[in-house]
Scaffold this motif. Structure first.
Motif, PDB file in Angstrom:
ATOM      1  N   TYR A  17     -16.409 -43.443   1.526  1.00 27.91           N
ATOM      2  CA  TYR A  17     -17.332 -42.854   0.547  1.00 27.91           C
ATOM      3  C   TYR A  17     -16.591 -42.110  -0.564  1.00 27.91           C
ATOM      4  CZ  TYR A  17     -20.135 -43.685   4.709  1.00 27.91           C
ATOM      5  OH  TYR A  17     -20.701 -44.259   5.823  1.00 27.91           O
ATOM      6  N   GLY A  18     -15.441 -42.658  -0.951  1.00 29.53           N
ATOM      7  CA  GLY A  18     -14.667 -42.033  -2.006  1.00 29.53           C
ATOM      8  C   GLY A  18     -13.855 -40.839  -1.541  1.00 29.53           C
ATOM      9  N   ARG A  19     -13.886 -40.558  -0.250  1.00 30.71           N
ATOM     10  CA  ARG A  19     -13.151 -39.417   0.291  1.00 30.71           C
ATOM     11  C   ARG A  19     -11.803 -39.879   0.845  1.00 30.71           C
ATOM     12  NH1 ARG A  19     -18.402 -38.231   3.027  1.00 30.71           N
ATOM     13  NH2 ARG A  19     -17.385 -38.682   5.032  1.00 30.71           N
ATOM     14  N   HIS A  20     -10.751 -39.139   0.501  1.00 35.32           N
ATOM     15  CA  HIS A  20      -9.408 -39.445   0.970  1.00 35.32           C
ATOM     16  C   HIS A  20      -9.085 -38.638   2.229  1.00 35.32           C
ATOM     17  CE1 HIS A  20      -9.365 -40.814  -3.193  1.00 35.32           C
ATOM     18  NE2 HIS A  20      -8.289 -41.534  -2.897  1.00 35.32           N
ATOM     19  N   GLN A  21      -7.946 -38.981   2.824  1.00 33.38           N
ATOM     20  CA  GLN A  21      -7.536 -38.312   4.061  1.00 33.38           C
ATOM     21  C   GLN A  21      -6.837 -36.990   3.763  1.00 33.38           C
ATOM     22  OE1 GLN A  21      -5.616 -41.979   4.797  1.00 33.38           O
ATOM     23  NE2 GLN A  21      -6.697 -42.342   6.718  1.00 33.38           N
ATOM     24  N   SER A  22      -6.553 -36.244   4.812  1.00 34.40           N
ATOM     25  CA  SER A  22      -6.155 -34.837   4.687  1.00 34.40           C
ATOM     26  C   SER A  22      -4.909 -34.606   3.841  1.00 34.40           C
ATOM     27  CB  SER A  22      -5.905 -34.249   6.079  1.00 34.40           C
ATOM     28  OG  SER A  22      -7.104 -34.217   6.826  1.00 34.40           O
ATOM     29  N   SER A  23      -5.058 -33.726   2.856  1.00 29.59           N
ATOM     30  CA  SER A  23      -3.930 -33.240   2.076  1.00 29.59           C
ATOM     31  C   SER A  23      -4.412 -32.108   1.178  1.00 29.59           C
ATOM     32  CB  SER A  23      -3.310 -34.352   1.228  1.00 29.59           C
ATOM     33  OG  SER A  23      -2.093 -33.918   0.653  1.00 29.59           O
ATOM     34  N   GLN A  24      -3.566 -31.088   1.034  1.00 29.36           N
ATOM     35  CA  GLN A  24      -3.892 -29.940   0.196  1.00 29.36           C
ATOM     36  C   GLN A  24      -2.643 -29.481  -0.543  1.00 29.36           C
ATOM     37  OE1 GLN A  24      -5.535 -26.832   2.664  1.00 29.36           O
ATOM     38  NE2 GLN A  24      -7.218 -28.099   3.421  1.00 29.36           N
ATOM     39  N   LEU A  25      -2.865 -28.879  -1.705  1.00 31.72           N
ATOM     40  CA  LEU A  25      -1.763 -28.306  -2.479  1.00 31.72           C
ATOM     41  C   LEU A  25      -2.026 -26.816  -2.649  1.00 31.72           C
ATOM     42  CD1 LEU A  25       0.841 -28.803  -4.149  1.00 31.72           C
ATOM     43  CD2 LEU A  25      -0.643 -29.056  -6.152  1.00 31.72           C
ATOM     44  N   LEU A  26      -1.078 -26.003  -2.204  1.00 32.18           N
ATOM     45  CA  LEU A  26      -1.206 -24.553  -2.301  1.00 32.18           C
ATOM     46  C   LEU A  26      -0.214 -24.015  -3.324  1.00 32.18           C
ATOM     47  CD1 LEU A  26      -2.518 -21.944  -1.180  1.00 32.18           C
ATOM     48  CD2 LEU A  26      -0.637 -21.844   0.471  1.00 32.18           C
ATOM     49  N   MET A  33       3.312 -25.776  -2.518  1.00 35.65           N
ATOM     50  CA  MET A  33       3.535 -26.297  -1.178  1.00 35.65           C
ATOM     51  C   MET A  33       2.459 -27.315  -0.822  1.00 35.65           C
ATOM     52  SD  MET A  33       4.518 -22.622   0.555  1.00 35.65           S
ATOM     53  CE  MET A  33       3.340 -21.756  -0.489  1.00 35.65           C
ATOM     54  N   LEU A  34       2.885 -28.458  -0.295  1.00 37.98           N
ATOM     55  CA  LEU A  34       1.955 -29.502   0.131  1.00 37.98           C
ATOM     56  C   LEU A  34       1.660 -29.331   1.609  1.00 37.98           C
ATOM     57  CD1 LEU A  34       0.546 -32.063  -1.061  1.00 37.98           C
ATOM     58  CD2 LEU A  34       2.426 -33.382  -0.050  1.00 37.98           C
ATOM     59  N   ILE A  35       0.383 -29.371   1.963  1.00 40.78           N
ATOM     60  CA  ILE A  35      -0.036 -29.229   3.349  1.00 40.78           C
ATOM     61  C   ILE A  35      -0.669 -30.540   3.797  1.00 40.78           C
ATOM     62  CG2 ILE A  35      -1.366 -27.852   4.983  1.00 40.78           C
ATOM     63  CD1 ILE A  35      -1.536 -25.692   2.786  1.00 40.78           C
ATOM     64  N   ASP A  36      -0.014 -31.217   4.701  1.00 40.37           N
ATOM     65  CA  ASP A  36      -0.371 -32.569   5.140  1.00 40.37           C
ATOM     66  C   ASP A  36      -0.313 -33.544   3.971  1.00 40.37           C
ATOM     67  OD1 ASP A  36      -0.472 -32.326   7.869  1.00 40.37           O
ATOM     68  OD2 ASP A  36      -2.597 -31.829   7.947  1.00 40.37           O
ATOM     69  N   CYS A  37      -0.168 -34.824   4.314  1.00 37.10           N
ATOM     70  CA  CYS A  37       0.062 -35.821   3.266  1.00 37.10           C
ATOM     71  C   CYS A  37      -0.523 -37.157   3.709  1.00 37.10           C
ATOM     72  CB  CYS A  37       1.563 -35.945   2.987  1.00 37.10           C
ATOM     73  SG  CYS A  37       1.971 -36.873   1.489  1.00 37.10           S
ATOM     74  N   GLY A  38      -1.856 -37.219   3.754  1.00 34.49           N
ATOM     75  CA  GLY A  38      -2.531 -38.449   4.130  1.00 34.49           C
ATOM     76  C   GLY A  38      -2.343 -39.539   3.090  1.00 34.49           C
ATOM     77  N   GLU A  39      -2.729 -40.730   3.457  1.00 35.26           N
ATOM     78  CA  GLU A  39      -2.618 -41.880   2.557  1.00 35.26           C
ATOM     79  C   GLU A  39      -3.301 -41.581   1.221  1.00 35.26           C
ATOM     80  OE1 GLU A  39      -4.013 -46.589   2.531  1.00 35.26           O
ATOM     81  OE2 GLU A  39      -4.247 -45.351   4.315  1.00 35.26           O
ATOM     82  N   GLY A  40      -2.601 -41.899   0.137  1.00 34.43           N
ATOM     83  CA  GLY A  40      -3.175 -41.691  -1.188  1.00 34.43           C
ATOM     84  C   GLY A  40      -2.934 -40.316  -1.766  1.00 34.43           C
ATOM     85  N   ALA A  41      -2.181 -39.465  -1.065  1.00 36.66           N
ATOM     86  CA  ALA A  41      -1.977 -38.094  -1.530  1.00 36.66           C
ATOM     87  C   ALA A  41      -1.309 -38.056  -2.891  1.00 36.66           C
ATOM     88  CB  ALA A  41      -1.151 -37.305  -0.516  1.00 36.66           C
ATOM     89  N   GLN A  42      -0.316 -38.927  -3.103  1.00 38.87           N
ATOM     90  CA  GLN A  42       0.379 -38.855  -4.385  1.00 38.87           C
ATOM     91  C   GLN A  42      -0.504 -39.323  -5.537  1.00 38.87           C
ATOM     92  OE1 GLN A  42       3.682 -41.431  -5.413  1.00 38.87           O
ATOM     93  NE2 GLN A  42       3.344 -42.688  -3.582  1.00 38.87           N
ATOM     94  N   MET A  43      -1.431 -40.246  -5.266  1.00 43.30           N
ATOM     95  CA  MET A  43      -2.382 -40.642  -6.303  1.00 43.30           C
ATOM     96  C   MET A  43      -3.320 -39.493  -6.645  1.00 43.30           C
ATOM     97  SD  MET A  43      -1.488 -43.619  -7.163  1.00 43.30           S
ATOM     98  CE  MET A  43      -2.876 -44.049  -8.224  1.00 43.30           C
ATOM     99  N   GLN A  44      -3.694 -38.724  -5.642  1.00 40.45           N
ATOM    100  CA  GLN A  44      -4.533 -37.555  -5.883  1.00 40.45           C
ATOM    101  C   GLN A  44      -3.778 -36.487  -6.675  1.00 40.45           C
ATOM    102  OE1 GLN A  44      -7.489 -38.854  -5.369  1.00 40.45           O
ATOM    103  NE2 GLN A  44      -8.253 -37.135  -4.155  1.00 40.45           N
ATOM    104  N   ASN A  56       8.437 -27.952  -3.291  1.00 44.10           N
ATOM    105  CA  ASN A  56       9.703 -27.829  -2.571  1.00 44.10           C
ATOM    106  C   ASN A  56       9.523 -27.709  -1.058  1.00 44.10           C
ATOM    107  OD1 ASN A  56      11.343 -27.908  -4.901  1.00 44.10           O
ATOM    108  ND2 ASN A  56      10.927 -25.746  -5.301  1.00 44.10           N
ATOM    109  N   HIS A  57       8.281 -27.505  -0.620  1.00 41.48           N
ATOM    110  CA  HIS A  57       8.004 -27.353   0.807  1.00 41.48           C
ATOM    111  C   HIS A  57       6.798 -28.212   1.177  1.00 41.48           C
ATOM    112  CE1 HIS A  57      10.701 -23.832   1.224  1.00 41.48           C
ATOM    113  NE2 HIS A  57      10.340 -23.611  -0.032  1.00 41.48           N
ATOM    114  N   ILE A  58       6.940 -28.994   2.250  1.00 47.13           N
ATOM    115  CA  ILE A  58       5.858 -29.843   2.745  1.00 47.13           C
ATOM    116  C   ILE A  58       5.639 -29.511   4.220  1.00 47.13           C
ATOM    117  CG2 ILE A  58       5.074 -32.208   3.179  1.00 47.13           C
ATOM    118  CD1 ILE A  58       6.787 -33.113   0.833  1.00 47.13           C
ATOM    119  N   PHE A  59       4.396 -29.202   4.565  1.00 47.25           N
ATOM    120  CA  PHE A  59       4.044 -28.827   5.932  1.00 47.25           C
ATOM    121  C   PHE A  59       3.150 -29.910   6.538  1.00 47.25           C
ATOM    122  CE2 PHE A  59       5.013 -25.028   3.570  1.00 47.25           C
ATOM    123  CZ  PHE A  59       5.768 -24.268   4.456  1.00 47.25           C
ATOM    124  N   ILE A  60       3.618 -30.545   7.595  1.00 45.55           N
ATOM    125  CA  ILE A  60       2.870 -31.619   8.269  1.00 45.55           C
ATOM    126  C   ILE A  60       2.381 -31.099   9.619  1.00 45.55           C
ATOM    127  CG2 ILE A  60       2.975 -33.950   9.213  1.00 45.55           C
ATOM    128  CD1 ILE A  60       3.200 -33.851   6.155  1.00 45.55           C
TER     129      ILE A  60
END
Length: 306
Positions: A17-26, A33-44, A56-60
């Motif tokens: 439904y147009g919703r992507h998987q988990s990822s957040q930018l803080l 800092m990137l928090i999780d990196c689901g498919e399509g995160a870089q496009m978002q 500089n920091h990625i938290f998975i």
């Protein structure tokens, strides 16, 4: 200074439904800092014009695909666009192996160094610290190694009350005042009390990210009083049995954690693809914790320091 959370994706398992998987930018004081990196995160990230080069920091949180399948593509893009600065990645012990194997198999000769830090999903630990804030891991209950993350500003210095500043105050005096010290004359007599020339420090802010987890009240001790809490709410409460079996939470359970932890604002996410519309999830959570919002892609959530 900024304390801004941007939602890049908040769906579970598969895009729907147009919703992507988990990822957040803080953005915390201009530390991205990137928090999780689901498919399509870089496009978002591109869609929302995020400064990818400044991450500089990625938290998975864990190695289920909907939280990590976007990582390899992002790392490859950073390499192709000329990154040379070191990158710090935090996650379960198999994460470094996963990245190394795929980089080797695809002949991606990275021009930057990756520093991997292993998270301990059984206890809270300090993952990163600088003069402004700390990042702790949070133990979650998801059936596999899975950690949440707590971002908390350190106590801030006292503020100089410019209206009460005296002409004999030096730069060294100002630094002492910000540290909460009184000012004394050479003979040891009190010259100025700190409270007479300063204002209380601005509020130290906090954000807790609780990705995939069953309902567990032991989280409360770690997230007590945080300003903003993201807690998964994969299912509505009529699916509580299924949620427990699959190591997930319901809307009511997420809201209950928020209420018991006395948080200020709750964001729910990680929606099951069975829900085409999200309004019923929000309404159900609000019955328990009224100050609840949906994690919506592209939305920014700010924490004020006043």
């Amino acid at each position: 200074m900024a304390f801004q959370l941007k939602i890049l994706g908040a769906n579970s398992a598969t895009p729907a439904y147009g919703r992507h998987q988990s990822s957040q930018l803080l953005n915390l004081e201009n530390h991205f800092m990137l928090i999780d990196c689901g498919e399509g995160a870089q496009m978002q990230l591109l869609k929302y014009k995020a400064k990818v080069s400044r991450i500089n920091h990625i938290f998975i949180s864990h190695l289920h695909g909907d939280h990590v399948f976007g990582l390899i593509g992002l790392l490859n893009t950073l390499n192709l666009t000329g990154r040379t600065e070191d990158l710090y990645i935090y996650g379960p012990y198999q994460l470094s192996e996963m990245v190394t194997v795929q980089m080797r198999a695809t002949h991606a000769n990275l021009k930057f160094k990756i520093h991997f830090s292993v998270t301990d999903h059984l206890q809270s630990q300090v993952l990163y610290e600088n003069p402004l804030f700390t990042v702790h891991s949070l133990p979650l209950d998801h059936g596999i190694a899975c950690s949440g993350f707590l971002f908390r500003e350190k106590e801030k210095p006292r503020r100089i009350d410019k209206e009460k500043l005296k002409p004999d105050i030096s730069v060294a005096d100002i630094l002492d005042l910000k540290e909460g010290k009184n000012l004394y004359d050479a003979d040891g007599s009190l010259r100025y009390a700190n409270e007479a020339l300063t204002l209380p420090p601005k509020k130290s802010r906090s954000y807790a990210y609780c990705s995939d987890t069953r309902y567990q009240e032991k989280l409360i001790e770690y997230i007590e009083g945080v300003d903003l809490l993201y807690h998964e709410a994969t299912f509505m409460h009529d699916e509580a049995k299924k949620a427990n079996e699959r190591y997930h939470s319901t809307t009511i359970e997420a809201a209950t954690i928020a209420k018991k932890a006395n948080v200020t604002h709750l964001i729910i996410g990680h929606y099951s693809s069975r829900y085409k519309t999200l309004k019923p999830l929000l309404e159900e959570a609000k019955m328990v914790f009224p100050n609840t919002s949906l994690a919506l892609e592209g939305e920014d959530y700010f924490i004020d320091d006043k």
